[in-house]
Design an enzyme around this catalytic site. Structure first.
Site, mmCIF file in Angstrom:
data_model
loop_
_atom_site.group_PDB
_atom_site.id
_atom_site.type_symbol
_atom_site.label_atom_id
_atom_site.label_comp_id
_atom_site.label_asym_id
_atom_site.label_seq_id
_atom_site.Cartn_x
_atom_site.Cartn_y
_atom_site.Cartn_z
ATOM 1 N N LYS A 1 73.585 25.428 47.236
ATOM 2 C CA LYS A 1 74.929 25.231 47.780
ATOM 3 C C LYS A 1 75.587 26.542 48.177
ATOM 4 C CE LYS A 1 75.875 21.046 45.071
ATOM 5 N NZ LYS A 1 74.631 20.978 44.268
ATOM 6 N N HIS B 1 92.839 13.330 20.761
ATOM 7 C CA HIS B 1 91.542 14.008 20.784
ATOM 8 C C HIS B 1 90.488 13.155 20.072
ATOM 9 C CE1 HIS B 1 88.924 17.507 19.168
ATOM 10 N NE2 HIS B 1 88.497 17.159 20.354
ATOM 11 N N LEU C 1 75.015 30.887 49.134
ATOM 12 C CA LEU C 1 74.145 32.002 49.498
ATOM 13 C C LEU C 1 73.839 32.856 48.275
ATOM 14 C CD1 LEU C 1 72.789 33.882 51.611
ATOM 15 C CD2 LEU C 1 75.042 34.942 51.942
ATOM 16 N N SER C 2 74.828 33.069 47.406
ATOM 17 C CA SER C 2 74.637 33.929 46.235
ATOM 18 C C SER C 2 73.559 33.373 45.312
ATOM 19 C CB SER C 2 75.952 34.089 45.466
ATOM 20 O OG SER C 2 76.447 32.828 45.051
ATOM 21 N N GLU D 1 89.381 10.384 22.255
ATOM 22 C CA GLU D 1 88.428 10.883 23.266
ATOM 23 C C GLU D 1 86.994 10.828 22.734
ATOM 24 O OE1 GLU D 1 86.650 15.052 23.862
ATOM 25 O OE2 GLU D 1 88.819 15.181 24.155
ATOM 26 N N HIS D 2 86.808 11.295 21.495
ATOM 27 C CA HIS D 2 85.471 11.265 20.884
ATOM 28 C C HIS D 2 84.948 9.838 20.765
ATOM 29 C CE1 HIS D 2 84.738 15.377 18.864
ATOM 30 N NE2 HIS D 2 85.764 15.546 19.690
ATOM 31 N N GLU E 1 84.315 20.511 14.587
ATOM 32 C CA GLU E 1 84.888 21.172 15.766
ATOM 33 C C GLU E 1 86.051 22.059 15.351
ATOM 34 O OE1 GLU E 1 86.700 20.069 20.200
ATOM 35 O OE2 GLU E 1 86.030 18.460 18.862
#
Length: 898
Positions: free
Chosen positions: A868, A10, A870-871, A13-14, A92
């Protein structure tokens, strides 16, 4: 992770975001993305780290990929960044300490076999990464480099890129950006724990006993549940392939989690023991997954755990010993294929994440279909090779093969192969143990062998009223899937700027009964998305239902009991892509229906009739049922106390912007709810639909005649009388902040166990022109990266550092949020204002025309993205209607202002 450095993956990753050899500026990637309407992020799971970014495809995509690719060829891992980023990891972790999701997950990991890496502490903190490594004379930076050089190898990596350039162009970009990623020919990491059982009944092999044991956990929020987790260990490659390609867990989850008549939930609700049931696979790893059955308990259910557990195993016993009808398998397939056939486009950043995850598991022909379809392999072991939707299995032999896979799967749902977890605030003060990393209080006890034997031979399914689901009448037939107005065929060439500046056709009024009449109806037939779907939104304008805290509390009760009472009818509809929402709002009552257009009229008429005319059918039948609903809402309101400090800051600032009678405080709602009675609710509901002004939008696969007929049908079901204009409820207008001195609101954090402090600063702009709105959006785009870089990356004040635009009707605010575990709120406020004291001279006045034009172009590209779904379009149109602005071309107006 090395055993001696928990959280290293982890942390790695940072670090990859903080400068590379080719692009050494720590903030360089985020600065580039902010100028090109982009963003980036990453997450580290059990067995992979996923990095992703998005940006305007009309900008310099080649440079974006080049910067991204350098993460995996030449990260710097500088000493300064390494030391600073430890504070981000710690912040975090501090944010997560009061999160039940993280606390429960680490408890689950603590139940894992110590010899299996699943058992590790996965996020890391300053203690594991700095303090402990110093004690062991481990050089953290060297560990990072060793980890990176061991695992970051091209034979361990997958890449997905989506952009509007041609495939040959993208291929060249990718080759330039990623061809230098080294291939270190490393073995897959899971080879190192091959054959190690993830969970074991040997209590010496895990920090927290697992198989055959029950845990009692004290949550942060007022949660109440019992869950049964069954480890499904892959005993062979063929078993893994069965689970991946045939997906037997989908069928089992469909049945155990069903909410219709004869279901497990139906029985538990009838007894007053449960509010909900969920079942699905979790923690899908290379060697195992966990199948979890979870029951959300009532107070009464918490005192009947033996009976609830017995019912769960009774239903499982039915799955194991009574043949599941073939039509159930066919129906699950049809539902899956229906979703596949009419998939709506989503955001590219989510799609690339889906693709890279699928690339790790599936053959290339299934990269797209693999996660989205079932029955991916035939009886001849051949893989599904057509994207054409199926109406049924290809043969009875294929059904039998799937049945066998399901039978093997449910055979593993044994009492001896389960871990039981009970969660409740009632255990507070009664526990003896604390989890190591999050300090979660819990008890553990062995499940008596007599209880396990009872679960092995539970009551017969018929005795409890269990049955397999009846055929789903809401699945549309082929004749009901016709598109009335197919969109014109278009080329794959991206639209020009001029094309995107042309507004989409606006809804038109097809019924106007006048100011003193009942209805104003807007209609737009879809000619863009080409799907047999529609959205229908009705709102009855009437301020009475939300006119006091008590009425707002009763409104929430009404919403919940109506939804719960209708659930056995609406559940099958939801499975078949047909849904509704019912909400009481400050200006009235809103009903929204969406799904396959052929099924909407009858569905909408039934739901509306039950809500308005047959209202006693949806109200609690007795005081006990009323108390169950009241308890659910009271606990939901109480969960406010456990939210993060930054969420509390946002909540209070929202109150400062919102006039009275448009929102009430959490405390007001709790006090009012506690005094509500069943007779109060009955009296309240009688008046909700009595009078008002009707507004409606019908958009999608209907023609005008069908739309008018639908409104007439609902008009008959609702049966309200019209009100004069002077009784129309007022529209929301944001309260202006007092001029002169800043307004400051301070309060202690409600959750005394949360040691974080948070600040939100709002700068309000009351200008309501498109130019005013775009200026604040532009200012926010310029501020976003330097604000984050200064307070998060450089000063390391906290993990949560964010800026953005907050809209309340036509008012806009520039919002800045910081949450910290290292400094108090006063320091955070000072840091924010110090940033602004210098921002104008250091950044804003020095911005070049070229930089500004790039940022404007990025905002334009994002704003002018074609819808993208209809809603999305229907929701935006409805926003213009309900707020009385009718600027259906707002996007193009704002683009013009930009």
């Amino acid at each position: 992770d090395p055993d001696e450095v928990p959280g290293l993956a982890h942390f790695n990753e940072h670090m990859l975001f903080l400068g590379t050899k080719d692009y050494p500026d720590e903030a360089g990637f985020e600065t580039f993305l902010s100028k090109n309407s982009g963003s980036s992020n990453a997450f580290t799971g059990s067995e992979e780290t996923v990095y992703y970014f998005d940006m305007s495809s009309n900008a310099d995509v080649k440079q974006g990929l080049s910067r991204f690719g350098s993460f995996f060829t030449s990260p710097l891992f500088t000493e300064g960044a390494t030391n600073r980023e430890l504070n981000a990891i710690e912040s975090e972790n501090a944010k997560n300490l009061q999160s039940d999701i993280f606390r429960f997950y680490q408890i689950e990991k603590g139940r894992g076999n110590k010899n299996h890496p699943f058992s590790k502490f996965f996020t890391g903190n300053k203690s594991t990464l700095l303090d402990e490594t110093k004690k062991k004379n481990i050089d953290l930076r060297q560990e990072l480099l060793k980890f990176y050089e061991k695992y970051y190898s091209s034979n361990q990596m997958y890449l997905a890129v989506i952009s509007s350039q041609s495939l040959p162009t993208l291929k060249n970009y990718v080759n330039d950006a990623f061809s230098k990623v080294p291939n270190r020919n490393v073995d897959v990491p899971e080879a190192s724990w091959l054959g190690v059982q993830p969970f074991t009944s040997d209590i010496k092999q895990s920090a927290i006993p697992s198989l055959g044991y029950k845990l009692e956990i004290v949550p942060v929020q007022d949660l109440r549940s019992i869950s049964f987790a069954f480890p499904i260990v892959y005993e062979s490659k063929s078993e893994f392939d069965d689970l991946l390609l045939l997906k037997p867990d989908d069928y089992v989850g469909h049945l155990l989690g069903h909410e219709g008549p004869g279901s497990l939930l139906s029985y538990l609700k009838r007894e007053g023991w449960a509010n909900g049931v969920g079942s699905s696979s979790d923690n899908e790893s290379s060697d195992f997954e966990t199948f979890v059955v979870s029951v959300e308990l009532t107070n009464k259910g918490l005192t009947a755990l033996d009976q609830v557990s017995s019912a769960v195993f009774s239903y499982i016993n039915m799955l194991q010993n009574e043949d599941i009808p073939s039509n159930t398998f066919e129906e699950v397939l049809r539902l899956s294929e229906l979703n596949w056939r009419f998939l709506s486009k989503g955001e590219p950043s989510g799609y690339v994440q889906s693709l890279v995850s699928a690339m790790e598991k599936y053959e290339p022909s299934l990269y797209v279909a693999g996660p989205r379809r079932i029955a991916l392999r035939g009886v001849d072991s051949g893989l599904l090779n057509s994207s054409k939707p199926r109406d049924s299995f290809s043969s009875s032999a294929e059904v039998d093969m799937t049945k066998d896979a399901v039978k093997k799967f449910v055979a593993k749902l044994r009492p001896s192969n389960t871990m039981v977890t009970v969660v409740s605030k009632s255990f507070q003060g009664k526990t003896k143990l604390k989890e190591k990393w999050y300090d979660t209080a819990y008890n553990v006890e062995a499940i008596p062998s007599a209880v396990l034997r009872e679960w092995e031979t539970p009551p017969k399914a018929g005795k409890l009223g269990f049955n397999y689901p009846k055929p789903n009448v809401f699945i549309p037939s082929e004749n009901e899937l016709k598109v009335l107005k197919p969109p014109p065929k278009t080329s794959n060439v991206p639209k020009t700027f001029e094309d995107r500046m042309k507004p989409v056709a606006a809804p038109k009024i097809i019924r106007d009964d006048g100011e003193n009449g009942k209805w104003t109806v807007f209609f737009k037939q879809d000619d863009q998305f080409g799907q047999p779907k529609a959205f229908v939104i009705f709102e009855l304008l009437n301020s009475t239902p939300y006119s006091s805290p008590k009425n707002a509390a009763l409104a929430t009760l009404y919403e919940l009991c109506a939804s719960d009472s209708l659930n056995e009818y609406t559940y099958d509809a939801n499975l078949a892509g047909l849904g509704y929402t019912f909400t009481v709002l400050p200006r009235g009552v809103r009903l929204t229906f969406g799904g396959y257009s052929s099924k909407i009229p009858d569905f909408a008429a039934y739901v509306s009739r039950k809500l308005a005319a047959d209202v006693r059918d949806v109200l609690p039948k007795n005081a006990a049922e009323f108390d169950r609903y009241k308890d659910t809402i009271m606990r939901a309101l109480a969960s406010f106390d456990a939210k993060q400090p930054y969420a509390h800051a946002i909540y209070y600032s929202n109150l400062s912007l919102t006039p009275t009678k448009f929102s009430y405080t959490n405390a007001e709602l709790r006090e009012s709810l506690s005094a509500c009675t069943l007779s109060d609710l009955t009296a309240y509901v009688q008046n909700v639909w009595s009078s008002g002004k009707g507004e409606a939008l019908v958009q999608g696969n209907f023609d005008e005649k069908e739309a008018l007929a639908l409104v007439n049908s609902l008009d008959n079901a609702l049966g309200f009388r019209a009100i004069p204009p002077e009784q129309y409820p007022p529209r929301l207008k944001a309260l202006p902040f007092p001029l002169g001195q800043p307004t400051q609101f301070r309060m202690p954090e409600i959750n005394a166990s949360n040691n974080n402090a948070a600040v939100q600063v709002l700068f309000q702009s009351l200008g309501n022109s498109e130019k005013d709105h775009m200026l604040i959006e532009l200012l926010t785009a310029i501020i976003e990266e330097p604000f984050y870089n200064e307070l998060r990356t450089k000063q390391q004040l906290g993990y949560i550092v964010a800026s953005g635009v907050k809209a309340v009707e036509e008012t806009r605010c520039l919002s800045l949020i910081v949450q910290s575990s290292v400094v108090p709120a006063k320091n955070l406020t000072e840091a924010i204002f110090k940033f602004f004291d210098s921002f104008r001279s250091i950044r804003l006045e020095k911005i070049t025309k070229l930089e500004l034009s790039l940022i404007v172009k990025g905002l334009l590209d994002r704003k002018l993205q074609p819808d993208k779904q209809l809603s999305v379009q229907a929701t935006r149109n409805w926003s213009e209607i309900t707020n009385g602005r009718f600027r259906f071309d707002r996007v193009q107006r704002e683009a013009s202002a930009l």
